[in-house]
Every structure is written in structure tokens, then in C-alpha cells.
Design a protein around this motif. Structure first.
Motif, PDB file in Angstrom:
ATOM      1  N   ASN A  24      38.253  57.220  46.526  1.00  0.00           N
ATOM      2  CA  ASN A  24      38.258  55.788  46.262  1.00  0.00           C
ATOM      3  C   ASN A  24      39.721  55.326  46.375  1.00  0.00           C
ATOM      4  OD1 ASN A  24      38.456  53.280  45.010  1.00  0.00           O
ATOM      5  ND2 ASN A  24      36.757  53.695  43.602  1.00  0.00           N
ATOM      6  N   THR A  26      41.117  52.540  46.160  1.00  0.00           N
ATOM      7  CA  THR A  26      41.567  51.634  45.108  1.00  0.00           C
ATOM      8  C   THR A  26      42.048  52.418  43.890  1.00  0.00           C
ATOM      9  OG1 THR A  26      39.848  50.119  45.864  1.00  0.00           O
ATOM     10  CG2 THR A  26      40.906  49.604  43.764  1.00  0.00           C
ATOM     11  N   ARG A  27      41.238  53.381  43.534  1.00  0.00           N
ATOM     12  CA  ARG A  27      41.587  54.195  42.369  1.00  0.00           C
ATOM     13  C   ARG A  27      42.834  55.037  42.641  1.00  0.00           C
ATOM     14  NH1 ARG A  27      36.571  57.096  40.800  1.00  0.00           N
ATOM     15  NH2 ARG A  27      35.818  54.970  40.493  1.00  0.00           N
ATOM     16  N   GLU A  30      45.903  52.803  42.426  1.00  0.00           N
ATOM     17  CA  GLU A  30      46.157  52.288  41.063  1.00  0.00           C
ATOM     18  C   GLU A  30      47.191  53.137  40.323  1.00  0.00           C
ATOM     19  OE1 GLU A  30      42.345  52.140  39.196  1.00  0.00           O
ATOM     20  OE2 GLU A  30      41.953  50.064  39.820  1.00  0.00           O
TER      21      GLU A  30
END
Ligand SMILES: *[C@@H]1O[C@H](CO)[C@@H](O)[C@H](O)[C@H]1NC(C)=O
Ligand SMILES: *[C@@H]1O[C@H](CO)[C@@H](O)[C@H](O)[C@H]1NC(C)=O
Length: 267
Positions: A24, A26-27, A30
């Protein structure tokens, strides 16, 4: 070349269809505060979803200081631009350094969209003599000057995030400046009709002949139909009239008889 690209694209497409996300993005991003803005743009444009649907991918990431140049673009342009920062293969620094050629063509996510013009969907990666590695659009004349600065993260052989020194902007990709392919050629002066003035359509003489063939008319010049021939009289037309082929008969017996007569009298 292009065939292999098609094959590569097809393989990539097939491999992406049946995938559950191995990561992921996005993860992943982050965890790196310096890429917060880039991460937000990936999410907002849904490019992140496309990244996650891939198995082997490289993200050329821009830190918060460098994202400004593209952050203000219209959303569709921004999506195209971000998509050219996603390479459809796994490249970490090690693999990049192993590339044999000094210049290598890479396929991006934008190419997979099918809407890229020309080479907009491709990047060149170049090994410079000083040892640095630079990326740029593969479009002709585009600068290749986005420098590889660091590996942010790598999960061989699924996802690699590399930090680059500036955005990569393929010419024309933001819709503002189109590549010079657009304007049509100016010389649209009507083709001189004289050259194209064709003989009457081939079909008509034949159908005419069937329809109103005054048959033996032109076997010899002397036996021309009396209807419209005010006596070709003198025998000279022999060398003016071409041999009486079928096509010629019609012409001779028709309009041009007057011309023949005129020529004959002129001679
Ligand atoms: C890479 O992807 C494959 C297949 O999706 C998966 O099995 C593997 O665990 C992934 N590797 C890493 C390091 O995430
Ligand atoms: C990826 O991670 C983000 C943030 O943790 C989350 O909001 C999103 O739903 C995740 N996407 C998928 C496909 O799991």
C-alpha cells in the motif's frame, strides 16, 4: 522495438489484473514526513490505487520542497504528471547501476493509460560520466535532469521508492503547450484542376456504345453518319483520325467529329 513494448504492456496488464495488492503505497509513504504532500497528491488523483494494483513498481518521489511546481496543476494534468513518475518495473539503486546501457528507456504508468502522446509515457534513465543517474522524459528534446538522490525504501522486487531532485515534465503533458505535431500543413492550395482533368469516366462511353451505337459508322471516314457530318468530303482525315479502336469510334462519331473536320480543313 514497438512490438516488444506491446508485449511488455500486455504482460504488465495481465499481471496487474489478477493481483491482490502486495503493498500500500500510501501507507509506505506515510512513514516519511518529507513526502507527505507527494503522498496526498497520489491519493487525491487516485494514482495511488493504480500503483497498488501493480506487482513491480518504482516511484520517483518528490519531497515537500519540490512538489510545488506540480501541485498547482489541474487535476487531470497532475494525474498525467504523477503517472510519469511511476515506472512499471522494480528498480532500486543497485539495479539501476547494473543497467548496461548508458541510456535506458523505461515505461511509466502514464503509458499504460493509453492516452500518452508520442513518447510522453516513457522515461530515459541516463548514467552520467560523473557517476550520477538522471531521469527525464523520453520526448525528443526534453531535459533529462531529474537527479536520483536517494533510495527511500525498497521491497525487492515489488516496490521501490526513489527520491529525485525535481519533477519530470514531458513536453505537452500539462495540456498548456502541445508538441509541434498539431498544425496541419499549410500548402492546401487546390490541386490545379488542369492536371487532374480526367477523361470522361471509363464506363460511360461503353454504355453509350451499347445504347446508341450507330454501328458501322466509322469503318472508313467516308461512311460517317450523315446526321451531323456536313460532308467530311476530302480524304485527308485518314492521318488525323487514330485507328478505329472501339473506344475511339465513339469519340470520333460524337462531339469530336466537328473537331476532326475543323482540323482537316485547317490542314
Ligand atoms: C512481493 O509480491 C509478492 C506477490 O504479490 C508477494 O508474495 C511478496 O511477499 C512480496 N514481497 C514483499 C517483500 O512484499
Ligand atoms: C492504504 O493505506 C491507507 C492509509 O493507511 C488507507 O487509508 C487505505 O485504505 C489503504 N488502501 C488499501 C487498498 O488498503
Amino acid at each position: 522495438m514497438s512490438t516488444s513494448r506491446v508485449i511488455i504492456s500486455a504482460v504488465l496488464l495481465l499481471s496487474s489484473i489478477a493481483t491482490t495488492s502486495a503493498f500500500n503505497i500510501t501507507r509506505i509513504l506515510e512513514k516519511y514526513p518529507e513526502f507527505t504532500q507527494f503522498n496526498t497528491l497520489l491519493t487525491n488523483t487516485k494514482v495511488a490505487d493504480q500503483v497498488n494494483s501493480r506487482k513491480s513498481i518504482t516511484v520517483l518521489a518528490l519531497n515537500n520542497d519540490r512538489v510545488g511546481e506540480i501541485a498547482g496543476k489541474q487535476e487531470d494534468a497532475l494525474k498525467r504528471i504523477l503517472s510519469t513518475h511511476i515506472i512499471l518495473d522494480y528498480f532500486d539503486v543497485l539495479k539501476l547501476n547494473k543497467l548496461k546501457d548508458t541510456k535506458t528507456l523505461l515505461t511509466t504508468l502514464y503509458q499504460a493509460s493509453g492516452t500518452a502522446d508520442d513518447q510522453q509515457g516513457f522515461l530515459n534513465v541516463v548514467h552520467q560520466t560523473g557517476g550520477s543517474i538522471v531521469f527525464g522524459s523520453a520526448m525528443k528534446g526534453a531535459p533529462v535532469d531529474a537527479k536520483l538522490e536517494a533510495s527511500v525504501l525498497s521491497q525487492p522486487y515489488n516496490v521501490s521508492v526513489l527520491s529525485i531532485s525535481k519533477p519530470i515534465l514531458a513536453p505537452g503533458i500539462d495540456g498548456a503547450l502541445r508538441p509541434a505535431s498539431a498544425p496541419p500543413p499549410k500548402a492546401v492550395t487546390a490541386p490545379t484542376p488542369s492536371t487532374t482533368a480526367s477523361p470522361p469516366p471509363a464506363a460511360s462511353p461503353e454504355s453509350d456504345m451499347i445504347a446508341d451505337a450507330p454501328a458501322p459508322a466509322t469503318e472508313s471516314p467516308t461512311s460517317t453518319p450523315p446526321s451531323e457530318a456536313p460532308a467530311p468530303a476530302d480524304a485527308t482525315p485518314a492521318d488525323v483520325t487514330p485507328p478505329p479502336s472501339a473506344a475511339v469510334k465513339q469519340v470520333v462519331s460524337g462531339v469530336s467529329l466537328g473537331l476532326v473536320v475543323a482540323l482537316a480543313s485547317f490542314l
